[in-house]
Scaffold this motif. Structure first.
Motif, PDB file in Angstrom:
ATOM      1  N   ASP A 454       0.727  -1.247   0.193  1.00  0.00           N
ATOM      2  CA  ASP A 454       0.165  -0.113  -0.058  1.00  0.00           C
ATOM      3  C   ASP A 454       0.884   1.219   0.123  1.00  0.00           C
ATOM      4  O   ASP A 454       1.229   1.544   0.876  1.00  0.00           O
ATOM      5  CB  ASP A 454      -1.007   0.069   1.363  1.00  0.00           C
ATOM      6  CG  ASP A 454      -2.050   1.148   1.295  1.00  0.00           C
ATOM      7  OD1 ASP A 454      -1.900   1.916   0.260  1.00  0.00           O
ATOM      8  OD2 ASP A 454      -2.493   1.487   2.169  1.00  0.00           O
ATOM      9  N   ASN A 456       0.267   4.529  -1.230  1.00  0.00           N
ATOM     10  CA  ASN A 456      -0.295   5.707  -1.012  1.00  0.00           C
ATOM     11  C   ASN A 456      -1.237   5.780   0.426  1.00  0.00           C
ATOM     12  O   ASN A 456      -1.936   6.754   0.482  1.00  0.00           O
ATOM     13  CB  ASN A 456      -1.140   6.035  -2.030  1.00  0.00           C
ATOM     14  CG  ASN A 456      -2.280   5.245  -2.420  1.00  0.00           C
ATOM     15  OD1 ASN A 456      -2.454   4.098  -1.948  1.00  0.00           O
ATOM     16  ND2 ASN A 456      -3.049   5.447  -3.379  1.00  0.00           N
ATOM     17  N   ARG A 460      -5.542   0.154   0.231  1.00  0.00           N
ATOM     18  CA  ARG A 460      -5.620  -0.617  -0.930  1.00  0.00           C
ATOM     19  C   ARG A 460      -4.437  -1.219  -1.746  1.00  0.00           C
ATOM     20  O   ARG A 460      -3.605  -0.382  -1.490  1.00  0.00           O
ATOM     21  CB  ARG A 460      -6.539   0.106  -2.097  1.00  0.00           C
ATOM     22  CG  ARG A 460      -7.957   0.646  -1.737  1.00  0.00           C
ATOM     23  CD  ARG A 460      -8.477   1.712  -2.598  1.00  0.00           C
ATOM     24  NE  ARG A 460      -9.651   2.379  -2.281  1.00  0.00           N
ATOM     25  CZ  ARG A 460     -10.363   3.382  -2.839  1.00  0.00           C
ATOM     26  NH1 ARG A 460      -9.681   3.851  -3.947  1.00  0.00           N
ATOM     27  NH2 ARG A 460     -11.642   3.537  -2.499  1.00  0.00           N
ATOM     28  N   ASP A 462      -1.357  -1.929  -3.798  1.00  0.00           N
ATOM     29  CA  ASP A 462      -1.064  -1.384  -4.938  1.00  0.00           C
ATOM     30  C   ASP A 462      -0.018  -2.496  -5.543  1.00  0.00           C
ATOM     31  O   ASP A 462       0.413  -3.345  -4.830  1.00  0.00           O
ATOM     32  CB  ASP A 462      -0.258  -0.048  -4.638  1.00  0.00           C
ATOM     33  CG  ASP A 462      -1.198   0.946  -4.151  1.00  0.00           C
ATOM     34  OD1 ASP A 462      -2.337   0.993  -4.521  1.00  0.00           O
ATOM     35  OD2 ASP A 462      -0.772   1.553  -3.072  1.00  0.00           O
ATOM     36  N   VAL A 475       4.793   1.697 -11.101  1.00  0.00           N
ATOM     37  CA  VAL A 475       3.763   1.620  -9.882  1.00  0.00           C
ATOM     38  C   VAL A 475       2.191   1.721 -10.106  1.00  0.00           C
ATOM     39  O   VAL A 475       1.699   2.814 -10.955  1.00  0.00           O
ATOM     40  CB  VAL A 475       4.078   2.870  -8.730  1.00  0.00           C
ATOM     41  CG1 VAL A 475       3.298   2.870  -7.534  1.00  0.00           C
ATOM     42  CG2 VAL A 475       5.442   2.668  -8.371  1.00  0.00           C
ATOM     43  N   LEU A 477      -1.377   2.031  -8.632  1.00  0.00           N
ATOM     44  CA  LEU A 477      -2.191   2.398  -7.558  1.00  0.00           C
ATOM     45  C   LEU A 477      -3.545   1.720  -7.785  1.00  0.00           C
ATOM     46  O   LEU A 477      -4.169   1.829  -8.803  1.00  0.00           O
ATOM     47  CB  LEU A 477      -2.216   3.752  -7.134  1.00  0.00           C
ATOM     48  CG  LEU A 477      -0.811   4.501  -7.028  1.00  0.00           C
ATOM     49  CD1 LEU A 477      -1.196   6.208  -6.803  1.00  0.00           C
ATOM     50  CD2 LEU A 477      -0.232   4.004  -5.820  1.00  0.00           C
ATOM     51  N   GLY A 478      -4.079   0.817  -6.606  1.00  0.00           N
ATOM     52  CA  GLY A 478      -5.094   0.161  -6.966  1.00  0.00           C
ATOM     53  C   GLY A 478      -6.331   0.896  -6.329  1.00  0.00           C
ATOM     54  O   GLY A 478      -6.148   1.737  -5.426  1.00  0.00           O
ATOM     55  N   ASN A 479      -7.440   0.283  -7.217  1.00  0.00           N
ATOM     56  CA  ASN A 479      -8.706   1.077  -6.932  1.00  0.00           C
ATOM     57  C   ASN A 479      -9.604   0.359  -5.772  1.00  0.00           C
ATOM     58  O   ASN A 479     -10.526   0.824  -5.322  1.00  0.00           O
ATOM     59  CB  ASN A 479      -9.446   1.288  -8.168  1.00  0.00           C
ATOM     60  CG  ASN A 479      -8.914   2.215  -9.326  1.00  0.00           C
ATOM     61  OD1 ASN A 479      -8.317   3.339  -8.772  1.00  0.00           O
ATOM     62  ND2 ASN A 479      -8.672   1.885 -10.417  1.00  0.00           N
ATOM     63  N   PHE A 484      -6.636  -1.049 -11.573  1.00  0.00           N
ATOM     64  CA  PHE A 484      -5.538  -0.199 -11.251  1.00  0.00           C
ATOM     65  C   PHE A 484      -5.327   1.085 -11.891  1.00  0.00           C
ATOM     66  O   PHE A 484      -5.928   1.010 -13.287  1.00  0.00           O
ATOM     67  CB  PHE A 484      -4.163  -0.875 -11.437  1.00  0.00           C
ATOM     68  CG  PHE A 484      -4.028  -1.918 -10.326  1.00  0.00           C
ATOM     69  CD1 PHE A 484      -3.509  -1.792  -9.152  1.00  0.00           C
ATOM     70  CD2 PHE A 484      -4.758  -3.149 -10.371  1.00  0.00           C
ATOM     71  CE1 PHE A 484      -3.259  -2.906  -8.197  1.00  0.00           C
ATOM     72  CE2 PHE A 484      -4.548  -4.314  -9.865  1.00  0.00           C
ATOM     73  CZ  PHE A 484      -3.927  -4.184  -8.288  1.00  0.00           C
ATOM     74  N   GLN A 485      -4.830   2.171 -11.427  1.00  0.00           N
ATOM     75  CA  GLN A 485      -4.734   3.559 -12.322  1.00  0.00           C
ATOM     76  C   GLN A 485      -3.606   3.411 -13.079  1.00  0.00           C
ATOM     77  O   GLN A 485      -2.886   2.264 -12.963  1.00  0.00           O
ATOM     78  CB  GLN A 485      -4.594   4.434 -11.192  1.00  0.00           C
ATOM     79  CG  GLN A 485      -5.660   4.804 -10.206  1.00  0.00           C
ATOM     80  CD  GLN A 485      -5.211   5.821  -9.246  1.00  0.00           C
ATOM     81  OE1 GLN A 485      -4.622   6.977  -9.514  1.00  0.00           O
ATOM     82  NE2 GLN A 485      -5.903   5.702  -7.964  1.00  0.00           N
ATOM     83  N   GLY A 531       2.175   7.581  -2.941  1.00  0.00           N
ATOM     84  CA  GLY A 531       2.419   6.899  -4.208  1.00  0.00           C
ATOM     85  C   GLY A 531       3.608   7.221  -4.963  1.00  0.00           C
ATOM     86  O   GLY A 531       3.883   6.738  -6.012  1.00  0.00           O
TER      87      GLY A 531
END
Length: 727
Positions: A454, A456, A460, A462, A475, A477-479, A484-485, A531
């Motif tokens: 995680d 950030n 959630r 990542d 990297v 980042l998970g939603n 993911f973004q 992040g």
């Protein structure tokens, strides 16, 4: 206690801030060794065992009188029979061979000398005779005695053909169109051959009482004339003229059963050319109804009968030599059958056998693979299905597999980094060991490393991927819903191959450690908690670092790094200072070309140890930690061809940590059971996984046992799930 879930490269320092951490396992978790009476390990996957060259046929019986089924396999090219003694759990010990005649094709079992010990009868297509090998009762056999028969003997059946309670033989001679009968004398010898005409090319023969007179009759499958011949017995070892019934094209095997429960014997015939099975229902007077046909796979070569789903009705199992699988066809009890369900085996399966290999009352299958020189074991579930591996498609050339809960549903999911397609595949778990179709998320070029954390602080999970082709880290980042973004790109060095996650400066934020193969260093990027990451700090290690792993090797509560150096045949230890920097490198020698290191406590002393996969020496090096950042000299264990990855878990629930390796050239997984004192037993192989490259251990179906997810580095990629069915 069962071992917790294990993630590919994530360790106990990669802690998320929500309860999802319970799914993100701790490779370095300490486990106290339990009883030395450890259970064997078993996974739901086809097991293959080596035999001789071009195996044709397998028969099951208890050759050493231990109450456990053993296997006898006829090897056409090596002119011998492989004897594999059973362990009682569906596995077999390494086999030995018994020489026989030229070009053996079939083996049947019987007690030919009345000593209540199983003997062998083997047909020899090349020398036109049958060998009798009398059993000694300890799994060995006496030298063979041979009896001439017709031309091209292909199959032998055992029965009492003249009513004297002594077992006799019936031999199908494909090239002379006759059935040869050898009447037994009861002392292991046989009288002179008696020949009876069948039709064109009899390849298989079976014994039954087709007219209900208490006298045994014969039925032969005639490969060239596309029919079966029924020869009614006279009770004195002689037979009447053949009555012929049409079947499919190229009938290669016949089996006798009662498929509609009327007490009259029926037959099933595997038709090699027409790719189906003929079922002929008997009238009880020696005649049969016209055939009904059932679908099978390409080139079905053999058929056996058993009640595979325990409903009281007879079912069929058919080996399909053209599609490398077995069709199981469940009976309805009225002479009709359900559609076939197929189960994969190895290359070119031939004449299979049925038996209860585990003593659990469930029927299993043993299949000789003519093209692979192995036998495959399919263990029955008792519902008509068999224990096999489950495979799921990923991106191209998956290089690593990790476990996490990417949609926060409490069910373990899987992620693979796919080196050729430059993306990450996400497999959301269903909680029963199966997974939804993969979602794909782009990263950099040629990702080889993958870690979860995680980054950030939103609770959630990542992802971070090490991209060896683009020399960066992506990297994602998970939603929190399994998506993911778009990736954030971090420069990192040259040839990054592995990434690990930990809090290296004690600020409670997750940082990254990346092995740079071309720069011979490890790059540290300290996390900002949003992040993003601080600039690179590098630390020198050995030649061509391939993997990086995090643990506290000197008990100072500060995370350290262990790096496997492919070019130097060493492991480098970097002890952390707690401020994001590390002490000078310490090295330990391991095997040739080490590619991955994992952490565990293999001797139960509470100190982290290392297991290193050595791709160049086909071994795993085990280094027992002293607890002060040093290790004892490595002990090497053979595992198989080119191991690329090693995972740690307790696969047999004995409290001692075990190892599993992904072996790329051996096309499978090897499991080494730990003794709890830092030593391991010989590897047990689970083959049939082409180019196995990485694996992760986790309880994927919530039964309390760690399973394995294995990524095969092929294009398109394959992720195979091995469900742990250790008792």
């Amino acid at each position: 206690m069962r071992m917790p879930m294990v993630i590919g490269r994530v360790n106990r320092w990669a802690v998320l801030r929500r309860p999802v951490v319970s799914l993100l396992a701790v490779i370095a978790t300490t486990t106290l060794a339990g009883s030395s009476l450890a259970q064997p390990v078993s996974f739901i996957v086809r097991r293959d065992f080596p035999v001789g060259t071009l195996p044709y046929c397998v028969a099951l019986g208890d050759f050493n009188l231990d109450g456990v089924p053993d296997a006898a396999v006829v090897n056409f090219n090596s002119n011998n029979v492989s004897i594999l003694l059973g362990n009682g759990d569906g596995t077999f010990r390494s086999g030995f061979t018994v020489p026989v005649g030229s070009r053996p094709t079939f083996v049947a079992l019987g007690d030919f000398n009345g000593d209540r010990i199983l003997d062998l009868a083997v047909t020899h297509f090349g020398s036109n005779d049958v060998s009798i090998l009398l059993g000694n009762g300890n799994g060995t056999f006496r030298p063979r005695t041979s009896y001439p028969v017709g031309l091209g003997p292909f199959w032998v059946a055992v029965g009492d053909l003249n009513g004297d309670t002594v077992q006799d033989l019936a031999v199908a001679n494909r090239d002379s169109n006759i059935i040869t009968v050898l009447l037994g004398n009861g002392d292991g010898t046989f009288g002179p051959a008696r020949n009876f005409v069948a039709h064109d090319g009899p390849q298989s023969v079976a014994v039954g009482d087709f007219n209900g007179d208490g006298v045994q009759d014969l039925i032969a499958a005639n490969f060239n004339s596309n029919n079966v011949s029924v020869l009614l017995g006279n009770g004195d070892g002689t037979f009447g003229p053949p009555m012929n019934y049409g079947v499919g094209l190229g009938p290669s095997a016949v089996a006798v059963g009662d498929f509609n429960g009327d007490g009259a014997q029926d037959v099933a015939v595997a038709n090699f050319i027409s790719n189906n099975v003929s079922v002929l229902l008997g009238r009880g007077d020696g005649t049969f109804q016209a055939q009904a046909t059932l679908g099978a796979g390409p080139n079905p070569i053999a058929v056996v009968i058993g009640d595979f789903n325990r409903d009281g009705f007879q079912d069929l199992a058919v080996s399909n030599s053209g599609s490398n699988d077995v069709s199981v066809i469940l009976g309805n009890g009225d002479g009709s059958f359900r559609p076939a369900v197929n189960f994969g085996v190895s290359t070119t399966p031939y004449f299979l056998a049925v038996g209860d290999l585990k003593g659990d009352g469930l029927l299993d299958l043993v299949v000789p693979n003519n093209g692979a020189n192995t036998i495959s074991v399919l263990l029955g579930n008792g519902d008509g299905s068999f224990l096999t591996a489950r495979s799921f498609s990923s991106g191209a050339d998956p290089a690593i597999t990790i476990v996490g809960d990417f949609n926060n549903d409490g069910v373990p999911d899987l992620a693979t980094a796919n080196s050729s397609s430059g993306d990450v595949s996400i497999f959301l778990g269903n909680g029963d060991g199966s997974f939804q179709a993969a979602g794909s998320f782009a990263v950099g070029s040629s990702p080889l490393g993958l870690a979860v954390g995680d980054f950030n602080g939103d609770g959630r999970p990542d992802l971070a991927s090490a991209n060896s082709g683009s020399n960066d880290v992506s990297v994602l980042l998970g939603n929190g819903d399994g998506t993911f973004q778009p990736p954030l790109t971090l420069t990192i060095g040259s040839g990054p191959t592995s990434v690990a996650v930990g809090d290296f400066n004690g600020d409670g934020l997750l940082d990254l450690a990346v092995a740079n193969r071309n720069f011979n260093n490890v790059a540290i990027r300290l996390g900002n908690g949003d992040g993003t990451f601080q600039p690179i700090r590098t630390f020198s290690v050995g030649a061509m670092p391939r993997s990086v792993t995090v643990a506290d090797f000197n008990a100072d509560l500060i995370p350290d790094l262990a790096i496997a150096n492919t070019g130097g045949n060493t492991v480098t230890l970097l002890l952390g200072n707690g401020d994001g920097t590390f002490q000078p490198a310490r090295t330990s020698s391991v095997g040739a070309s080490p590619v991955h290191a994992a952490v565990g406590d293999f001797n139960g002393d509470g100190r982290p140890d290392l297991a290193v996969a050595n791709s160049g020496s086909n071994s795993v090096s085990v280094l027992i930690g002293n607890g002060d950042g040093t290790f004892r000299a490595a002990v090497n264990y053979s595992v198989g061809g080119s191991p690329q990855f090693v995972a740690v878990s307790d696969f047999n629930s004995d409290g001692a940590q075990d190892l599993a390796t992904a072996n790329s050239t051996a096309n499978g997984v090897a499991v080494l059971l730990g003794n709890g004192n830092g030593t391991f037993r010989p590897a047990v192989a689970f083959p049939g996984l082409p180019s196995a490259f990485s694996l992760a251990a986790a309880d994927l179906n919530f039964d309390g046992k760690p399973d394995l997810a294995v990524a095969s580095r092929v294009n398109p990629g394959v992720l195979t799930i091995l469900i742990n069915n250790t008792p």
